[in-house]
Enzyme design. Structure first.
Site, PDB file in Angstrom:
ATOM      1  N   ASP A  25      35.886  36.104  34.895  1.00 44.28           N
ATOM      2  CA  ASP A  25      36.963  37.033  34.557  1.00 44.28           C
ATOM      3  C   ASP A  25      38.167  36.590  35.376  1.00 44.28           C
ATOM      4  OD1 ASP A  25      38.760  39.114  34.305  1.00 44.28           O
ATOM      5  OD2 ASP A  25      37.446  40.645  35.173  1.00 44.28           O
ATOM      6  N   LYS A  87      48.766  35.024  36.171  1.00 47.69           N
ATOM      7  CA  LYS A  87      48.309  35.218  34.788  1.00 47.69           C
ATOM      8  C   LYS A  87      49.435  35.708  33.870  1.00 47.69           C
ATOM      9  CE  LYS A  87      44.643  37.693  32.295  1.00 47.69           C
ATOM     10  NZ  LYS A  87      43.422  38.518  32.498  1.00 47.69           N
ATOM     11  N   GLU A 184      38.494  39.861  26.639  1.00 51.40           N
ATOM     12  CA  GLU A 184      38.009  40.732  27.711  1.00 51.40           C
ATOM     13  C   GLU A 184      37.305  41.984  27.172  1.00 51.40           C
ATOM     14  OE1 GLU A 184      41.536  41.244  30.111  1.00 51.40           O
ATOM     15  OE2 GLU A 184      41.475  39.155  30.762  1.00 51.40           O
ATOM     16  N   ASP A 206      41.044  49.673  29.567  1.00 52.43           N
ATOM     17  CA  ASP A 206      41.071  48.757  30.714  1.00 52.43           C
ATOM     18  C   ASP A 206      42.326  48.990  31.551  1.00 52.43           C
ATOM     19  OD1 ASP A 206      41.265  46.639  32.503  1.00 52.43           O
ATOM     20  OD2 ASP A 206      40.811  45.076  31.031  1.00 52.43           O
TER      21      ASP A 206
HETATM   22  P1  ADP Z   1      42.789  43.157  37.161  1.00 51.49           P
HETATM   23  O1  ADP Z   1      41.965  43.320  35.924  1.00 51.49           O
HETATM   24  O2  ADP Z   1      44.228  43.492  36.963  1.00 51.49           O
HETATM   25  O3  ADP Z   1      42.594  41.845  37.824  1.00 51.49           O
HETATM   26  P2  ADP Z   1      40.984  45.002  38.605  1.00 51.49           P
HETATM   27  O4  ADP Z   1      40.195  45.427  37.433  1.00 51.49           O
HETATM   28  O5  ADP Z   1      40.269  44.272  39.676  1.00 51.49           O
HETATM   29  O6  ADP Z   1      42.302  44.249  38.220  1.00 51.49           O
HETATM   30  O7  ADP Z   1      41.629  46.330  39.229  1.00 51.49           O
HETATM   31  C1  ADP Z   1      42.358  46.316  40.402  1.00 51.49           C
HETATM   32  C2  ADP Z   1      42.827  47.719  40.698  1.00 51.49           C
HETATM   33  O8  ADP Z   1      41.692  48.591  40.832  1.00 51.49           O
HETATM   34  C3  ADP Z   1      43.618  47.821  41.985  1.00 51.49           C
HETATM   35  O9  ADP Z   1      44.773  48.598  41.762  1.00 51.49           O
HETATM   36  C4  ADP Z   1      42.648  48.539  42.903  1.00 51.49           C
HETATM   37  O10 ADP Z   1      43.303  49.334  43.887  1.00 51.49           O
HETATM   38  C5  ADP Z   1      41.910  49.442  41.945  1.00 51.49           C
HETATM   39  N1  ADP Z   1      40.646  49.904  42.506  1.00 51.49           N
HETATM   40  C6  ADP Z   1      39.624  49.143  42.957  1.00 51.49           C
HETATM   41  N2  ADP Z   1      38.642  49.925  43.455  1.00 51.49           N
HETATM   42  C7  ADP Z   1      39.059  51.206  43.338  1.00 51.49           C
HETATM   43  C8  ADP Z   1      38.510  52.487  43.674  1.00 51.49           C
HETATM   44  N3  ADP Z   1      37.324  52.588  44.287  1.00 51.49           N
HETATM   45  N4  ADP Z   1      39.224  53.585  43.376  1.00 51.49           N
HETATM   46  C9  ADP Z   1      40.424  53.482  42.779  1.00 51.49           C
HETATM   47  N5  ADP Z   1      41.005  52.324  42.445  1.00 51.49           N
HETATM   48  C10 ADP Z   1      40.342  51.203  42.715  1.00 51.49           C
HETATM   49 MG    MG Z   2      40.827  42.861  34.328  1.00 49.92          MG
END
Ligand code: ADP
Ligand code: MG
Length: 622
Positions: A25, A87, A184, A206
């Site tokens: 991912d 990205k 995705e 998402d």
């Molecule tokens: P992307 O798909 O954009 O790469 P992610 O799916 O990894 O990102 O999401 C990242 C976001 O998720 C960040 O804003 C992070 O703070 C939030 N996040 C991660 N864990 C938690 C949690 N336990 N509670 C709330 N938000 C969270």
């Molecule tokens: Mg993502």
């Protein structure tokens, strides 16, 4: 005591070699790598036990490149050389990205894709992404202890060809073999095993770090079709952090802060937000560079108030996607939560209320895409048992067959979802033709010589008939594994022949890209070539018919002078049809048709006379 390996029922006693395949991912904020081990999809961790790799690349002063957490730590100290969210720039020009003044990078406007100036030189988003992929590849090789067969890499469903190609290029640069790019939302659905679930429409919600994507997928016969996508490219967990940050400034009555202090407090805000997912209160403490001391407590009720508007903002693209797909909330069979920000109870509650059902959350929302990609990779690498699920795919290039004159007739168009079956009727070209050669080709071009040849086979035993009288139905069928079978059947007699081809195998991505590029660039040229071939085929048919008639009836029905005149017209047409001038061939064909009108009438009379010979008028059934 030594342990003996016992094969599961249905598994072959001598297991074939397990090929190492991974799912990646490649996220805007965080990236992950997963693999299927002992039948279970699992995320691979780094040496410190982290599953997530922040999608951050730092070009260090010592010439080294660091990726992930150490790079993230440099973000406020060395912003020009620390690239986050690469990205967003993949396959995009400066114009596509829009206003970039709030970003700390030095953009270089390059044809096709924007580039970034760093201390390590000018870097394209492809090179930056390749650093992330390289890190994940190394992590996987270390964990799995062997050479990787290939990887499935996920991309947003809305990614266009340029963005997908850029992602593939990044993988190639990182030394990865791309088994496939996977959407995705589809990967998330696969992780939940929805491809084995009953047919229906599913929503993938998402909410990542900086982007919100909503996708509506329809599952039918094991294949996911993307019905609609929508979203907000500037809405995600970062905005929640921003709200908390503003709340901190307000509560602590702080004056405007330095860039470093701002970064620090944003990090504190994010930590508090994540903590509040599982706790009622979060304490925020910090000593700023300005000397100010922060000591605050944020409770989940306050967080709900601070974030209510942002969460509501996700529902308007959701409504739009439903409207585009022509669906009501009640049509939705399940809602899959993806993205770290959907861990927040406030988000889950809002989504549950909107759809009138609890969303699927039992898999970690920030891992689910990688888990699904790994399942797909495992299948594509050939580690699957017979009863495994279907492949989700589309036909990369059109499939068709060769018709007279070396022309390609498309039967299944490019991007058709598989499994698919299409049939088309063809006929014979010559009188009394008893066999037909069927040439299966793949490509977007009009001429067979520009397409790729997949297979040839023959249909024999066609009863002799006049040209054009036989009806031969050719059926192309691509099953869920991408296996093509072609069947030809003469409808009158039922004679049949078939062949099985593997269309996608052997056509690597480069070939596909090259072939697509060639077809876009040569549509006009192809049209002309097709027109030329068509008049050439018509001319050939005419020459053959007239030569046969001359041989049969010329001497009896025509004067030597008339015969000579027709033979000259045939010779002229023959000569011209070897050339490239379609208009001249057309004119010569018309001239030959004209020159033989009287001959045709004489032949008609003669055959009528022959039919009538020896019969009395009253026995004729008129
Ligand atoms: P992307 O798909 O954009 O790469 P992610 O799916 O990894 O990102 O999401 C990242 C976001 O998720 C960040 O804003 C992070 O703070 C939030 N996040 C991660 N864990 C938690 C949690 N336990 N509670 C709330 N938000 C969270
Ligand atoms: Mg993502």
């Amino acid at each position: 005591m030594a342990l003996l390996q016992i094969a599961e029922p249905g598994m072959s006693a001598a297991p074939h070699q397990h090929r190492l395949a991974i799912g990646i991912d490649l996220g805007t904020t965080n990236s992950l790598v997963a693999t299927v081990r002992s039948g279970m999809s699992t995320v691979l961790h780094d040496e410190q036990g982290h599953a997530l790799l922040p999608s951050v690349v730092h070009y260090r002063p010592d010439g080294e490149v660091s990726v992930g957490y150490p790079a993230q730590a440099q973000q406020s100290l060395d912003p020009n050389n620390t690239i986050v969210s690469a990205k967003r720039f993949m396959g995009r020009g400066l114009k596509d990205i829009g206003i970039t003044t709030h970003l700390p990078y030095r953009f270089v406007d390059a044809p096709g894709m924007v580039q970034l100036e760093t201390r390590a030189g000018i870097k394209s988003p492809v090179e930056i992404s390749a650093e992330i992929l390289r890190t994940l590849k190394a992590r996987a090789e270390k964990a799995l202890g062997g050479e990787l067969t290939g990887a499935v890499i996920t991309v947003p469903a809305y990614f266009d060809d340029a963005q997908r190609q850029a992602t593939k290029d990044a993988a190639r640069l990182a030394g990865l073999t791309v088994l496939r790019l996977l959407n995705e939302p589809t990967a998330a659905a696969v992780a939940y095993g929805l491809d084995n679930a009953s047919e229906g429409v599913y929503v993938i919600y998402d909410l990542g770090g900086g982007t919100f994507d909503i996708s509506i997928l329809r599952l039918s016969r094991g294949v996911f079709e993307v019905l609609a996508t929508n979203g907000d490219s500037a809405l995600g967990g970062d905005d929640f952090d921003q709200r908390i940050y503003c709340w901190i400034l307000e509560q602590a009555r702080l004056a405007p802060l330095s860039a470093a202090d701002t970064r620090l407090l944003l990090t504190k805000a994010r930590e508090a937000k994540e903590w509040l997912t599982d706790h009622a209160e979060a304490r925020i403490t910090s000593l700023l560079g300005s000397g100010d001391v922060i000591d605050l407590t944020l409770d989940s009720t306050t967080l709900s108030v601070l974030t209510r508007q942002l969460i509501a903002k996700t529902l308007s693209p959701t409504r739009k996607a439903l409207r585009d797909a022509g669906l009501e909330v009640s049509d939705i069979k399940g809602v899959v939560m993806v993205g770290g920000a959907t861990r927040m109870p406030q988000v889950r509650q809002a989504v549950a209320e909107f759809f009138g059902q609890a969303p699927l959350t039992n898999l970690d929302p920030d891992k689910v895409v990688a888990l699904g990609a790994a399942i797909q990779a495992n299948m594509l690498a050939g580690n699957r048992s017979d009863d495994d699920l279907l492949l989700l795919d589309v036909i990369p290039l059109s499939l068709g067959l060769e018709t007279m004159g070396g022309l390609a007739e498309r039967i299944i168009p490019r991007n058709a979802t598989i499994p698919v079956a299409r049939a088309q009727d063809f006929t014979t070209y010559k009188d009394g033709q008893t066999a037909m050669s069927i040439h299966v080709v793949q490509g977007e071009r009009e001429l067979v010589s520009d397409c790729r040849s997949l297979a040839r086979f023959e249909l024999r035993g066609i009863p002799p008939m006049a040209a054009g009288a036989a009806r031969i139905r050719v059926t192309f069928q691509v099953d869920a594994d991408g296996l093509l079978s072609v069947t030809a059947r003469e409808q009158g007699s039922g004679v049949e022949a078939n062949i099985v081809v593997k269309p996608s195998y052997g056509l690597d991505e480069d070939q596909i890209t090259e072939m697509l590029r060639a077809s876009f660039g040569s549509a006009e040229q192809d049209k002309q070539a097709r027109a030329l071939r068509e008049v050439q085929v018509d001319a050939q048919r005419l020459i053959e018919a007239i030569s046969a008639a001359l041989q049969k009836d010329g001497a009896t029905l025509l004067t030597p002078q008339q015969q000579h005149q027709i033979e000259t017209a045939v010779a002229t047409l023959h000569r011209l049809s070897q050339g490239e001038d379609a208009d001249a061939i057309k004119a010569a064909s018309d001239a030959l048709n004209h020159a033989t009108e009287a001959f045709a009438a004489l032949r008609m009379d003669a055959s009528v006379k022959q039919a009538l010979a020896g019969q009395h008028l009253n026995t004729l059934e008129l």
